[in-house]
Design an enzyme around this catalytic site. Structure first.
Site, PDB file in Angstrom:
ATOM      1  N   ARG A  84       0.803  -1.224  -0.128  1.00 16.31           N
ATOM      2  CA  ARG A  84       0.000   0.098  -0.206  1.00 16.31           C
ATOM      3  C   ARG A  84       0.942   0.818  -0.002  1.00 16.31           C
ATOM      4  NH1 ARG A  84      -2.423  -3.300   4.031  1.00 16.31           N
ATOM      5  NH2 ARG A  84      -4.468  -4.113   3.439  1.00 16.31           N
ATOM      6  N   LYS A 122      -2.750  -2.147   7.763  1.00 17.59           N
ATOM      7  CA  LYS A 122      -4.115  -1.837   8.652  1.00 17.59           C
ATOM      8  C   LYS A 122      -4.107  -2.212  10.001  1.00 17.59           C
ATOM      9  CE  LYS A 122      -6.433  -0.034   4.471  1.00 17.59           C
ATOM     10  NZ  LYS A 122      -7.773  -0.646   3.721  1.00 17.59           N
ATOM     11  N   HIS A 164      -2.009   2.727  -5.877  1.00 14.22           N
ATOM     12  CA  HIS A 164      -2.933   1.661  -5.960  1.00 14.22           C
ATOM     13  C   HIS A 164      -3.121   0.657  -6.985  1.00 14.22           C
ATOM     14  CE1 HIS A 164      -6.627  -0.264  -4.345  1.00 14.22           C
ATOM     15  NE2 HIS A 164      -7.101   0.113  -5.570  1.00 14.22           N
ATOM     16  N   ARG A 178      -0.462  -1.803  -7.162  1.00 12.18           N
ATOM     17  CA  ARG A 178      -0.638  -2.675  -6.272  1.00 12.18           C
ATOM     18  C   ARG A 178      -1.754  -3.680  -6.741  1.00 12.18           C
ATOM     19  NH1 ARG A 178      -1.467  -4.180  -0.419  1.00 12.18           N
ATOM     20  NH2 ARG A 178      -3.556  -4.564   0.034  1.00 12.18           N
ATOM     21  N   HIS A 231      -4.828  -8.643   3.538  1.00  4.25           N
ATOM     22  CA  HIS A 231      -6.447  -8.545   3.650  1.00  4.25           C
ATOM     23  C   HIS A 231      -6.886  -9.466   4.836  1.00  4.25           C
ATOM     24  CE1 HIS A 231      -6.707  -7.392  -0.863  1.00  4.25           C
ATOM     25  NE2 HIS A 231      -6.528  -6.186  -0.149  1.00  4.25           N
ATOM     26  N   TYR A 263     -10.280  -7.703  -5.460  1.00  3.61           N
ATOM     27  CA  TYR A 263      -8.936  -6.907  -5.861  1.00  3.61           C
ATOM     28  C   TYR A 263      -8.355  -7.666  -6.831  1.00  3.61           C
ATOM     29  CZ  TYR A 263      -5.511  -3.542  -4.176  1.00  3.61           C
ATOM     30  OH  TYR A 263      -4.648  -2.514  -4.029  1.00  3.61           O
TER      31      TYR A 263
END
Length: 295
Positions: free
Chosen positions: A143, A167, A235, A238, A261, A270
């Site tokens: 990211r 995250k 993005h 990625r 994820h 994705y």
């Protein structure tokens, strides 16, 4: 903002480890709702229902995001004893599909990297940094926030892996390919000596390169490579990493781990691939594909 809303944001930061960008998004959504209908800890259900009209001009995805923030706040308010009811049932609930990320083809990726490699031929520090950045974006699927915040200690020494803090503070190991390792090594050789900075990609002030600056660098590179800058971003690189690995036969669970994820359904969206390739895969790999049909 109300004291209750500030307490909710503090909880997200302390207990859930929400990132700064996530907290900022919650602050915008909850603050906007408070401006429209008042203190969320005391607002009436009818006022909450009125948000449907307030948000009428927004895209379904934006309405869904705002409604999700309020639902979480109302749940928190009930747990804290500030509310005896949950008015979130009055919130609008639009049905929206997550848009598929933009996709770069192999030829476009090749053009982007050819330009970056040409720029770095003279070993000018900024050009070498640019090459290292895109190698890590496309080569490891990082990211943008993860990439710019990489500490110097993350540079591989004994094993070709990066330890990434993603995250919610979750960590994962991400492999670094030979090309990316070489690019990072070139960058380390010309990286400015900034003793105050602990980051791999420092800014002049000792902090790290900003996400906005990263976006600007990638879009400028795309333009020089003859690509539409609107179609290229960190993005998108990625997403290209994930999609091209999937095309090459990577397992979806492996991709889930590499991308960080929490839910594999996110990975499935994705790493979307076109239907024609899937049909070709079935026709070539299914056990019955080579058997002749009976008359």
């Amino acid at each position: 903002m109300s004291a209750a809303t500030e307490a909710f944001l503090a909880m997200l930061a302390a207990e859930r480890g929400a990132a700064l960008n996530t907290l900022a998004a919650y602050r915008r959504d909850l603050g906007g709702a408070e401006e429209a209908i008042g203190d969320l800890a005391a607002v009436e259900r009818d006022a909450v229902a009125g948000l449907a009209q307030e948000w009428a001009s927004l895209a379904p995805a934006s309405v869904a995001r705002k409604a999700s923030a309020l639902r979480q706040f109302f749940g928190f308010a009930m747990d804290e004893g500030w509310r005896g009811d949950d008015p979130s049932g009055a919130l609008p609930a639009p049905r929206s599909r997550r848009p598929l990320p933009k996709l770069l083809g192999h030829d476009q990726i090749a053009a982007l990297f050819a330009r970056a490699e040409d720029d770095a031929m003279g070993n000018e520090p900024r050009a070498v940094r640019q090459l290292a950045l895109i190698e890590l974006l496309y080569g490891s699927g990082l990211r943008a926030t993860e990439l710019v915040a990489l500490p110097l200690s993350a540079v591989p020494r004994d094993a070709p892996f990066l330890t990434i803090t993603g995250k919610g503070g979750a960590t994962r190991l991400v492999p670094v390919g030979a090309r990316a390792l070489e690019a990072v090594g070139r960058w380390m050789a010309v990286r400015p000596a900034l003793p105050a900075s602990r980051f791999l990609f420092p800014s002049k002030g000792g902090a790290h390169l900003s996400r906005i600056r990263l976006y600007q660098l990638i879009k400028a590179l795309a333009a020089r490579a003859g690509l539409d800058p609107a179609q290229v971003s960190p993005h998108v690189l990625r997403h290209a990493f994930a999609t091209h690995l999937l095309e090459g036969g990577a397992d979806l669970r492996v991709l889930q781990t590499l991308l960080g994820h929490a839910d594999i359904s996110t990975t499935q969206i994705y790493t979307h691939v076109d239907a024609a390739r899937l049909v070709a895969l079935v026709n070539s790999r299914h056990p019955l594909a080579t058997r002749a049909t009976s008359d």
